[in-house]
Design a protein around this motif. Structure first.
Motif, mmCIF file in Angstrom:
data_model
loop_
_atom_site.group_PDB
_atom_site.id
_atom_site.type_symbol
_atom_site.label_atom_id
_atom_site.label_comp_id
_atom_site.label_asym_id
_atom_site.label_seq_id
_atom_site.Cartn_x
_atom_site.Cartn_y
_atom_site.Cartn_z
ATOM 1 N N GLN A 132 0.863 -1.183 0.000
ATOM 2 C CA GLN A 132 0.000 0.000 0.000
ATOM 3 C C GLN A 132 0.902 1.235 0.000
ATOM 4 O O GLN A 132 1.710 1.425 0.914
ATOM 5 N N ARG A 182 -4.698 2.870 6.357
ATOM 6 C CA ARG A 182 -4.578 1.934 5.238
ATOM 7 C C ARG A 182 -4.277 0.502 5.703
ATOM 8 O O ARG A 182 -4.970 -0.433 5.318
ATOM 9 N N CYS A 207 3.357 -0.563 3.991
ATOM 10 C CA CYS A 207 2.333 0.485 4.046
ATOM 11 C C CYS A 207 3.028 1.806 4.335
ATOM 12 O O CYS A 207 3.291 2.160 5.489
ATOM 13 N N ASP A 243 -2.549 -0.208 -4.205
ATOM 14 C CA ASP A 243 -3.131 -1.176 -3.267
ATOM 15 C C ASP A 243 -3.096 -2.556 -3.911
ATOM 16 O O ASP A 243 -3.739 -2.767 -4.949
#
Length: 319
Positions: A157, A180, A230, A239
């Protein structure tokens, strides 16, 4: 689904995501109405929504009306405020649907889950990936052994919000982990049907005045390892999830132009067998699921109690 039973909604917060994801589901269901909106700093679109629906708009949560009949509260405020706002609605004995992240600590997650269950209200966390057709198909394939024994999972991500309350620790809590990685903390165990047994994290701290830059989380599910990247840099809002087995691969990827919806690629038998599924970006499935449960019974796809695990993963990643 029976859509003839009226449902009233109290909106606790009414930001861009609430208007983009939840409100279309209200509009599609002819028996759902907004009974009130709590937003201390309403934007012009929020004011316009209140006017269109004839709903009172208040800066104090205490001033919201108490709707009659079947109703629920939708909590979509900044992350750090979720626990207090959920508690305020449970004080009213209301059914509650909250956007992710559920709450910021496992202690709050457990406390609110136990309280909601004790008073018998419907409670859910709108982890929208549990309703995505690509993610649902991936779960089916894994359950059927479609890639053999799962050996490695990797998620990536990239990107995060660039301004606003998201970057304020007092409102957003943390950075990309909170906004996220919380999705992956729910999605990966849900896909695998397994709970993590160990965690290690490297967080990239920013300062005391703004949220962190994200980082890297390693999860172990027994002998199975999962790497979660992330971070706020890179190709903004990238993503993806890749699940590798002895006999294949499942890849889930959200198209960059799509706010929700994941495309699926499944390869097996050394690439001789494959399947692809386009992303479905239709919003509001978590909201419609909550309507269904209110009208017909059962439980939402992710209850408060089921979301405790994801809250614990993110909390430990920060720790």
């Amino acid at each position: 689904m029976n859509t003839s039973v009226p449902i009233s909604v109290l909106m606790i917060g009414c930001g861009a995501f609430a208007r983009r994801y939840h409100v279309p589901a209200f509009d599609e269901d002819g028996a759902v109405s907004i009974a009130g909106i709590f937003d201390p700093f309403p934007t012009p679109p929020t004011r316009a929504l209140a006017e269109r629906c004839g709903a009172p708009l208040t800066a104090r949560i205490e001033d919201l009306p108490r709707p009659d009949g079947l109703s629920f509260a939708l909590v979509t405020t900044p992350h750090m405020l979720h626990a207090d706002h959920i508690a305020a609605m449970l004080d009213r004995r209301m059914n509650v649907l909250v956007d992710k992240p559920y709450v910021m600590t496992a202690a709050d997650a457990t406390r609110l889950a136990e309280r909601a269950d004790a008073i018998g209200v419907v409670n859910g966390v709108a982890y929208n990936r549990r309703f995505d057709r690509g993610c649902l198909r991936a779960r089916e394939i894994l359950r059927a052994g479609g890639i053999g024994e799962v050996r490695f999972v990797q998620t990536v991500q990239l990107g995060y919000e660039r301004a606003g309350w998201f970057l304020d620790p007092a409102m957003g809590g943390g950075g990309p982990y909170t906004g996220r990685a919380t999705h992956m903390a729910d999605l990966v165990p849900w896909l695998l049907g397994r709970a993590p047994t160990a965690l290690r994290s490297r967080l990239r701290f920013a300062s005391t005045t703004r949220s962190d830059h994200g980082g890297f989380i390693e999860l172990k599910f027994g002998d199975l390892e999962c790497q979660v990247t992330c971070i706020e840099e890179g190709w903004h809002m990238w993503d993806e999830v890749r699940i590798f087995g002895d006999d294949g691969l499942i890849e889930l990827r959200r198209p960059l132009a799509a706010p929700i919806g994941w495309q699926l690629t499944w390869l097996s038998q050394r690439g001789e067998r494959g399947e692809s599924l386009a992303a479905d970006s239709h919003p509001g499935d978590a909201t419609r699921d909550f309507f269904r449960v209110l009208r017909e019974g059962g439980k939402p796809a992710c209850t408060f109690a089921e979301a405790v695990a994801s809250a614990r993963i993110v909390e430990l990643a920060f720790a």
